[in-house]
Each structure stands twice: as structure tokens, then as C-alpha cells.
Design a protein around this motif. Structure first.
Motif, PDB file in Angstrom:
ATOM      1  N   HIS A  61       0.669  -1.338   0.264  1.00 34.60           N
ATOM      2  CA  HIS A  61      -0.169  -0.053  -0.028  1.00 34.60           C
ATOM      3  C   HIS A  61       0.204   1.324  -0.141  1.00 34.60           C
ATOM      4  N   CYS A  65       0.698   4.205  -2.570  1.00 36.54           N
ATOM      5  CA  CYS A  65      -0.530   5.148  -2.515  1.00 36.54           C
ATOM      6  C   CYS A  65       0.346   6.648  -1.349  1.00 36.54           C
ATOM      7  N   CYS A  68      -0.143   7.881   2.123  1.00 32.33           N
ATOM      8  CA  CYS A  68       0.364   7.315   2.992  1.00 32.33           C
ATOM      9  C   CYS A  68       2.591   6.819   2.499  1.00 32.33           C
TER      10      CYS A  68
HETATM   11 ZN   LIG Z   1      -2.514   5.249   2.162  1.00 32.43          ZN
END
Ligand SMILES: [Zn+2]
Length: 74
Positions: A61, A65, A68
Motif C-alpha cells: 500500500h 499510496c 502513506c
Molecule cells: Zn494510504
């Protein structure tokens, strides 16, 4: 299979799993069971693939992302 294809595949499966769960919660309608209930092993495989896809997407992720993956907090 390249990473983009794999990501699109796992992402689609996670969406299918989430929608199926939502439909089941709202209308007591299990789409995967309706489509694949005649083949219980295949139905079970879809659930396993959805789970495995969620783990795969969660693990990678922060790499794709934009929130993040940020180094500095805003
Ligand atoms: Zn994220």
C-alpha cells in the motif's frame, strides 16, 4: 505478469469482495454465491483470492499510496 496488472487484478478482487460484503449486509444478497454457488469450490476460491488480494494490496500500500508514501507529514 507485471506489477501493474497484478495490482489491477488484486484491486478489482478487493473491490468485488467489499461490494459483495456491502450487498450482503444491506440486502442479504450474496453476489458471489448467486453467480458461483453452483460450484462451491470455485466460490470458496474467490473468497480466498479476495483475502489474498487484500493482504497483497495492504502489504504494498504505502508504495503506491500518495498519502502513506509521503515522507514528510503535512
Ligand atoms: Zn494510504
Amino acid at each position: 505478469m507485471d506489477k501493474k496488472t497484478l495490482h489491477l487484478l488484486t484491486y478489482s478482487l478487493v473491490v468485488v469482495g467489499a461490494l459483495n460484503w456491502g450487498l450482503w449486509g444491506l440486502f442479504n444478497f450474496n453476489l458471489v454465491n448467486t453467480l458461483l454457488g453452483a460450484w462451491p469450490n470455485l466460490e470458496r476460491l474467490v473468497y480466498v483470492l479476495v483475502g489474498a488480494s487484500a493482504v497483497y494490496d495492504f502489504a504494498g500500500h504505502s508504495k503506491y499510496c500518495k498519502y502513506c508514501g509521503e515522507k514528510k507529514p503535512e
